[in-house]
Write a protein that holds these residues in place. Structure first.
Motif, mmCIF file in Angstrom:
data_model
loop_
_atom_site.group_PDB
_atom_site.id
_atom_site.type_symbol
_atom_site.label_atom_id
_atom_site.label_comp_id
_atom_site.label_asym_id
_atom_site.label_seq_id
_atom_site.Cartn_x
_atom_site.Cartn_y
_atom_site.Cartn_z
ATOM 1 N N LEU A 1 -16.216 18.338 1.498
ATOM 2 C CA LEU A 1 -15.866 18.786 2.849
ATOM 3 C C LEU A 1 -15.451 17.620 3.739
ATOM 4 O O LEU A 1 -14.549 17.760 4.574
ATOM 5 N N ALA A 2 -16.085 16.465 3.553
ATOM 6 C CA ALA A 2 -15.696 15.287 4.332
ATOM 7 C C ALA A 2 -14.273 14.857 3.974
ATOM 8 O O ALA A 2 -13.483 14.449 4.849
ATOM 9 N N ASP A 3 -13.906 14.985 2.678
ATOM 10 C CA ASP A 3 -12.546 14.654 2.258
ATOM 11 C C ASP A 3 -11.539 15.631 2.862
ATOM 12 O O ASP A 3 -10.446 15.238 3.292
ATOM 13 N N ILE A 4 -11.902 16.903 2.910
ATOM 14 C CA ILE A 4 -11.004 17.910 3.490
ATOM 15 C C ILE A 4 -10.806 17.632 4.972
ATOM 16 O O ILE A 4 -9.695 17.723 5.506
ATOM 17 N N GLY B 1 -3.260 14.738 9.116
ATOM 18 C CA GLY B 1 -2.082 15.587 9.298
ATOM 19 C C GLY B 1 -1.591 16.211 8.015
ATOM 20 O O GLY B 1 -0.498 16.767 7.975
ATOM 21 N N ARG B 2 -2.377 16.152 6.989
ATOM 22 C CA ARG B 2 -1.989 16.713 5.695
ATOM 23 C C ARG B 2 -2.666 18.075 5.527
ATOM 24 O O ARG B 2 -3.530 18.281 4.689
ATOM 25 N N HIS B 3 -2.217 19.012 6.340
ATOM 26 C CA HIS B 3 -2.868 20.331 6.422
ATOM 27 C C HIS B 3 -2.663 21.158 5.170
ATOM 28 O O HIS B 3 -3.576 21.895 4.759
ATOM 29 N N ALA B 4 -1.497 21.077 4.529
ATOM 30 C CA ALA B 4 -1.240 21.870 3.320
ATOM 31 C C ALA B 4 -2.196 21.443 2.205
ATOM 32 O O ALA B 4 -2.766 22.296 1.501
ATOM 33 N N GLU B 5 -2.396 20.149 2.060
ATOM 34 C CA GLU B 5 -3.318 19.656 1.024
ATOM 35 C C GLU B 5 -4.758 20.040 1.362
ATOM 36 O O GLU B 5 -5.550 20.364 0.468
ATOM 37 N N VAL C 1 0.872 -1.167 0.000
ATOM 38 C CA VAL C 1 0.000 0.000 0.000
ATOM 39 C C VAL C 1 0.906 1.213 0.000
ATOM 40 O O VAL C 1 1.790 1.348 0.841
ATOM 41 N N ARG C 2 0.694 2.084 -0.945
ATOM 42 C CA ARG C 2 1.535 3.259 -1.086
ATOM 43 C C ARG C 2 0.794 4.461 -0.529
ATOM 44 O O ARG C 2 -0.360 4.700 -0.864
ATOM 45 N N MET C 3 1.469 5.195 0.305
ATOM 46 C CA MET C 3 0.872 6.408 0.853
ATOM 47 C C MET C 3 1.118 7.536 -0.142
ATOM 48 O O MET C 3 2.240 7.746 -0.594
ATOM 49 N N PHE C 4 0.065 8.252 -0.466
ATOM 50 C CA PHE C 4 0.172 9.348 -1.416
ATOM 51 C C PHE C 4 0.608 10.604 -0.694
ATOM 52 O O PHE C 4 0.110 10.923 0.378
ATOM 53 N N GLN C 5 1.540 11.323 -1.287
ATOM 54 C CA GLN C 5 1.956 12.609 -0.742
ATOM 55 C C GLN C 5 0.964 13.693 -1.156
ATOM 56 O O GLN C 5 0.858 14.714 -0.514
ATOM 57 N N ASP D 1 -5.669 22.701 2.947
ATOM 58 C CA ASP D 1 -5.828 24.137 2.642
ATOM 59 C C ASP D 1 -6.029 24.358 1.149
ATOM 60 O O ASP D 1 -6.864 25.175 0.727
ATOM 61 N N VAL D 2 -5.272 23.616 0.312
ATOM 62 C CA VAL D 2 -5.427 23.739 -1.143
ATOM 63 C C VAL D 2 -6.833 23.324 -1.556
ATOM 64 O O VAL D 2 -7.500 24.000 -2.348
ATOM 65 N N GLN D 3 -7.303 22.226 -0.998
ATOM 66 C CA GLN D 3 -8.645 21.740 -1.337
ATOM 67 C C GLN D 3 -9.720 22.715 -0.849
ATOM 68 O O GLN D 3 -10.745 22.904 -1.512
ATOM 69 N N MET D 4 -9.497 23.368 0.295
ATOM 70 C CA MET D 4 -10.472 24.325 0.819
ATOM 71 C C MET D 4 -10.540 25.546 -0.100
ATOM 72 O O MET D 4 -11.620 26.057 -0.359
ATOM 73 N N ARG D 5 -9.398 25.991 -0.633
ATOM 74 C CA ARG D 5 -9.422 27.123 -1.573
ATOM 75 C C ARG D 5 -10.188 26.748 -2.838
ATOM 76 O O ARG D 5 -10.976 27.535 -3.367
ATOM 77 N N ARG D 6 -9.968 25.530 -3.341
ATOM 78 C CA ARG D 6 -10.703 25.067 -4.531
ATOM 79 C C ARG D 6 -12.202 24.982 -4.239
ATOM 80 O O ARG D 6 -13.038 25.329 -5.071
#
Length: 156
Positions: A121-124, A131-135, A97-101, A137-142
């Motif tokens: 919103l559930a995905d965000i 712990g993937r806060h940067a991603e 199983v590969r963890m996606f960055q 934030d990007v998804q919240m802007r989109r």
């Protein structure tokens, strides 16, 4: 007469006293005479000439054919019912199983507006819990650019 030994033909030949030895001594050629060869070969074959002729007249071809058919059948049966080798797909396989960055690949939507806002919103939220806060934030802007008027619950 029990004390008296019978003369052994081999001993007599080796001493040079036999008729065969004297025949070799008289003949100057290293090859034995053809008559002697014929006599030796006839003495070596206990089979009579009649038996030899009848044996040559019989053919072993039907017996050889039957044997080859049975051997072929046995070989085919051994292949069919013999031990089967396991194929690689029969063995249990370990999957990595590969963890996606970044966000894992998803089915492409025709446009961003087709995505369900509650599922997005559930995905965000799941990204923030991982712990993937940067991603997140990007998804919240989109999300905000796709749904500017959508009311987000406080728990988000």
């Amino acid at each position: 007469m029990p004390d008296e030994r019978m003369p052994d033909e081999l001993d007599e030949y080796l001493r040079g006293g036999s008729a065969l030895s004297s025949q070799y001594k008289r003949d100057s050629s290293p090859q034995p005479p053809h008559t002697l060869d014929r006599l030796v070969l006839e003495a070596a074959q206990p089979v009579s000439r009649e038996t030899k002729k009848s044996f040559k007249s019989q053919s072993l071809a039907p017996l050889a054919f039957a044997f080859s058919v049975l051997l072929s059948l046995a070989l085919v049966l051994a292949i069919i019912f013999g031990p089967q080798a396991r194929k690689p797909e029969d063995k249990p396989q370990v999957m990595r199983v590969r963890m996606f960055q970044s966000e894992p690949p998803r089915a492409a939507l025709v446009s961003v507006r087709e995505r369900n806002p509650a599922a997005w919103l559930a995905d965000i939220t799941a990204l923030r819990r991982a712990g993937r806060h940067a991603e997140a934030d990007v998804q919240m802007r989109r999300f905000r650019s796709a749904y500017p008027d959508y009311v987000i619950p406080i728990s988000q």
